[in-house]
Scaffold this active site. Structure first.
Site, PDB file in Angstrom:
ATOM      1  N   ASP A  55      43.185  42.890  42.984  1.00  0.00           N
ATOM      2  CA  ASP A  55      43.636  43.443  41.131  1.00  0.00           C
ATOM      3  C   ASP A  55      44.024  41.848  40.778  1.00  0.00           C
ATOM      4  O   ASP A  55      44.998  42.298  40.368  1.00  0.00           O
ATOM      5  CB  ASP A  55      44.808  43.914  41.475  1.00  0.00           C
ATOM      6  CG  ASP A  55      45.098  44.674  40.036  1.00  0.00           C
ATOM      7  OD1 ASP A  55      44.415  44.502  38.996  1.00  0.00           O
ATOM      8  OD2 ASP A  55      46.082  45.114  39.085  1.00  0.00           O
ATOM      9  N   ASP A  60      37.410  41.761  35.215  1.00  0.00           N
ATOM     10  CA  ASP A  60      38.713  42.551  36.197  1.00  0.00           C
ATOM     11  C   ASP A  60      37.911  43.162  37.525  1.00  0.00           C
ATOM     12  O   ASP A  60      36.987  43.441  37.300  1.00  0.00           O
ATOM     13  CB  ASP A  60      39.236  43.301  35.821  1.00  0.00           C
ATOM     14  CG  ASP A  60      39.966  44.156  35.663  1.00  0.00           C
ATOM     15  OD1 ASP A  60      41.252  43.332  36.778  1.00  0.00           O
ATOM     16  OD2 ASP A  60      40.490  45.236  35.909  1.00  0.00           O
TER      17      ASP A  60
END
Length: 450
Positions: A111, A323
């Site tokens: 993440d 991301d």
């Protein structure tokens, strides 16, 4: 919309920790393999496919987009505003690490949108079920709690809430409105990596969140934890350079999402070898890149999109983020409409395929069988670009139906991991650059060669 899409976090943050890392002095870096969620070696290989209506990827992308916008807008909020972290809910690759002495294997989500590395820990008061064994801190000879007087713990001041002499250790607690929560002790333990440079196992004692009270009410996979790769102090990206010879850089590569046997890798430090084309990167709460335009078809003109749609505004809103925790790409509405219309036009005129009536972003057919020679989509970046083939433009949703691999979201553009597959992305935090190298098989042998 379900509570999964509207997670509002009431957060009590009472932690931060300082890196306490050791490794051999000749270390060139640290790395680990990524495992496809449906790989034969994955604990989730037998997870059943969803129905067409149960679009977890879309739901999680929209939730993730809302979270990232909230993080962006923190500068416009009162000083005590703390935007909620949101765990990625739909993932295709897991990092397989081992922690403790003797080591316990754990599977974690990558993440780049958060900083903390946390896992479930035994003995715990409440732990949700996970496929792999839960790490037991009492059985690790190298485990220690983090004291409240640790330098980085104290550096948060009142946010650390360690002024009470009776409180010996840093603790963290996240409480979600829908009931999902994790809390525990900020601790240290050995995490094992493999250096592809020397083909030797390396260990680093790192700070991490040891979750003792965890309740997971989210749909999707029950993972052991999250490996935060954001630029913050508590991230391993910042901790590992304290070794001395490891640069502040990391890289990852996701293999083909549609191939369960596809692999991937994650590397930190000098083993990263930041090859490929270089594009500037702005490091803030996320990793921002300069997207200049989008094209459909090699040699074709760029789509008619105003470049201001990709720019970051003076107040910090907008822009384009890359991301690892967002599945689909998300474009602001004016970009999404142009790109969607161009793709649908190609489907209708070149393949006689039209949107489904009940699901306008989905289509009848199979990507591999029905979309031969579909045009490449190019994301034009400053000094380089990302080429997306049909497997990145679309995703096979259910049997004989496929859907777009991107969606619409107000105020922020996100390049999701579906658009990142088969590329190695190298994040150089010291020079604020992103290297992009095409790597269809994500083979470590080619990734780590000089």
């Amino acid at each position: 919309m379900s509570s999964v899409n509207n997670l509002l976090l009431i957060i009590c943050l009472t932690f931060i920790f300082s890196p306490c890392i050791s490794a051999a002095s000749d270390s060139k870096g640290f790395s680990t393999n990524l495992i496809h969620i449906h790989s034969p070696s994955s604990p989730y290989k037998n997870v059943k496919a969803e129905s067409l209506a149960e679009d977890t990827a879309l739901k999680s992308t929209l939730s993730r987009h809302a979270y990232m916008r909230a993080r962006q807008q923190k500068a416009l909020q009162p000083a005590d505003f703390v935007p909620p972290p949101l765990i990625p809910q739909e993932i295709m690759f897991l990092a397989n690490l081992s922690i403790g002495n003797p080591p316990t294997n754990v599977y974690v989500i990558l993440d780049t949108g958060s900083d903390l590395f946390w896992i479930q820990c035994e003995p715990c008061d409440v732990c949700y079920k996970q496929k792999d064994p839960i790490y037991d801190r009492t059985k690790s000879d190298s485990y220690t709690e983090m004291a409240c007087d640790a330098s980085l713990c104290l550096s948060l001041g009142s946010d650390a809430q360690c002024s009470d002499p009776a409180q010996r250790f840093c603790v963290y607690k996240y409480s979600y409105e829908d009931g999902t929560r994790t809390s525990g002790l900020l601790s240290y333990d050995d995490v094992a990596f493999t250096s592809h440079y020397s083909n030797e196992d390396k260990t680093a004692q790192v700070g991490f969140g040891c979750g003792l009270q965890n309740l997971n009410t989210l749909t999707g996979f029950r993972d052991g934890g999250v490996l935060g790769l954001g630029p913050g102090q508590v991230s391993l990206v910042s901790q590992l350079p304290a070794i001395g010879k490891v640069s502040k850089s990391f890289a990852y590569c996701f293999g083909n999402f549609s191939n369960p046997n596809a692999g991937g890798f994650l590397v930190f430090g000098d083993d990263t070898y930041l090859k490929g084309d270089i594009t500037p990167m702005v490091i803030d709460e996320f990793y921002y890149i300069n997207l200049l335009g989008i094209g459909l078809g090699i040699g074709e003109p760029r789509l008619d999109i105003n470049s201001s749609s990709f720019e970051r505004k003076p107040d910090g809103s907008g822009g384009v983020v890359i991301d690892s925790g967002t599945t689909l790409s998300a474009f602001v509405p004016e970009v999404y409409e142009v790109v969607r219309n161009a793709v649908v036009d190609k489907l209708q005129k070149g393949y006689n395929i039209r949107p489904l009536r009940s699901y306008p972003d989905c289509f009848r057919g199979k990507i591999g069988r029905d979309l031969k020679f579909f045009p490449i989509m190019e994301l034009y970046l400053e000094s380089t670009g990302i080429l997306n083939d049909k497997w990145s433009i679309f995703r096979q949703r259910y049997r004989n139906a496929f859907c777009l691999g991107f969606t619409s979201g107000d105020g922020l553009n996100i390049i999701g991991n579906l658009a990142q597959q088969s590329y190695k992305f190298g994040f150089n935090l010291e020079q604020s650059t992103l290297s992009i190298e095409s790597m269809p098989n994500c083979r470590p042998s080619s990734a780590f060669s000089n």
